[in-house]
Design an enzyme around this catalytic site. Sequence first.
Site, short mmCIF file in Angstrom:
data_model
loop_
_atom_site.label_atom_id
_atom_site.label_comp_id
_atom_site.label_asym_id
_atom_site.label_seq_id
_atom_site.Cartn_x
_atom_site.Cartn_y
_atom_site.Cartn_z
N ASP A 2 -6.35 2.08 -3.98
CA ASP A 2 -7.19 1.98 -2.88
C ASP A 2 -8.39 2.81 -2.46
OD1 ASP A 2 -6.13 1.44 -1.68
OD2 ASP A 2 -6.82 -0.48 -0.79
N ASP A 17 -2.02 1.67 -3.72
CA ASP A 17 -1.98 0.09 -4.54
C ASP A 17 -2.92 0.48 -5.15
OD1 ASP A 17 -3.12 0.30 -1.99
OD2 ASP A 17 -3.63 -1.59 -1.14
N ASP A 36 -3.49 6.23 -3.63
CA ASP A 36 -2.36 5.80 -2.26
C ASP A 36 -1.33 4.60 -3.19
OD1 ASP A 36 -4.10 3.77 -2.36
OD2 ASP A 36 -4.41 3.26 -0.23
N SER A 88 1.17 -0.86 -0.33
CA SER A 88 0.43 -0.05 -0.35
C SER A 88 1.22 1.09 -0.54
CB SER A 88 -0.58 0.07 1.00
OG SER A 88 -1.90 1.09 0.95
#
Length: 454
Positions: free
Chosen positions: A247, A245, A243, A99
């Site tokens: 999501d 990743d 961010d 992440s």
Amino acid sequence: MAADLSQIVKAYDIRGVVPDQWDESLAELFGAAFVQVTGADAIVVGHDMRPSSPGLSGAFARGAAARGADVTLIGLCSTDQLYFASGTFGLPGAMFTASHNPAQYNGIKMCRAGAAPVGQDTGLADIRALVEAWSEQGAPEPVTAPGSVTERDTLEDYAAHLLSLVDLSAMRPLKVVVDAGNGMGGHTVPTVFGSLPVTLVPMYFELDGTFPNHEANPLDPANLVDLQARVRSEGADLGLAFDGDADRCFVVDERGEGVPPSAITALVAVRELAKHPGSTVIHNLITSWSVPEVVRESGGVPVRTRVGHSFIKEEMARTGAVFGGEHSAHYYFRDFWNADTGMLAALHVLAALGSQDGPLSELVAQYDRYAASGEINSRVDDQAGRAAAVKEAFASRKDVTTDELDGLTVAAEDWWFNLRPSNTEPLLRLNVEARDEATMAKIRDEVLALVRGT
């Protein structure tokens, strides 16, 4: 000797430094254990742009195939793209990402079929136990009929699915600056936005897991500075920051001012409740008072829950909620398997802004009603002791109510605060909200003095 996984197996996922804390040999064992615990005969695996991600995800796939599962590799993807694949194919999935963490980290977010979460109580503890045992005793013998490993691109299908969930037909042309932070937003945004009446101003779209420009963590205001300046210089209608990743999505208005995630939660809730009148909307206990107020005003039923995606998804499944939002810019949709997708929230913002003539700051003002501190972290040696001191200080006050659903929440008529310990660091996290700035500052400073012993 068994691997010590205590440092990398977290409450909801696996995360640690590569190769110091985990490597491809452990990833292979995780793949085998994932198949054994889920009982899956087929799984889907994706990964982000970190240098270690292709090797780790490939090792995981080998481990899974050795236990007899057919593996579909979808390659580079955002975490919500992995959830899309899990939901569409009806398969358990594994996403290799850390992440927003720095470059040397990597991790695995795992889900069951239909993007259902895998956490400590829903399989992760069992996976950890198997990997620890196998790292000591040796990996299990491969099954006689190993599974296959095939590749499949899901980006176009993912984009088409998201676009089918939001009516963008009345949208006027918009100029949108997007800061992908060298993360997976640079992969997904061009395809998702490609058919929209959007003039896209890309920032840091080059996929680079070393994050050469800034951390891919928009929760830290320092990482929004470039986006805010670019929105102002371009005269853009809004800015979006994803961010690592992709999501989570953060929104900046036409003035370059950050829009609180609680205001985005309220905005999206209104839109979802217009489609599904009377539905339930989930919000965690750190979202603004505005959220349950707006939900009730829109004919919906607000339900308050603990912080964290496993709790939100649990409550969404239990209540049949149409939507859920968190203060950290995670947004969950029933139409998306109860999973979180910042991209779908971003499309709702574009649709809402594009269907009227005013600027974003005016649109969201109705949803941003209170003065908030944002999350303030204090490093403390004794989390429990400091929290107990705060609880004691407010316990005798007649004008407050307290609860301990998640940390300590204290509420009065004009203000509330929540104080929570971090699960992974010696930190206490404080959030304060009040009807005016002066009251918020007074309560904030009073609690911080107790927390920090000043």
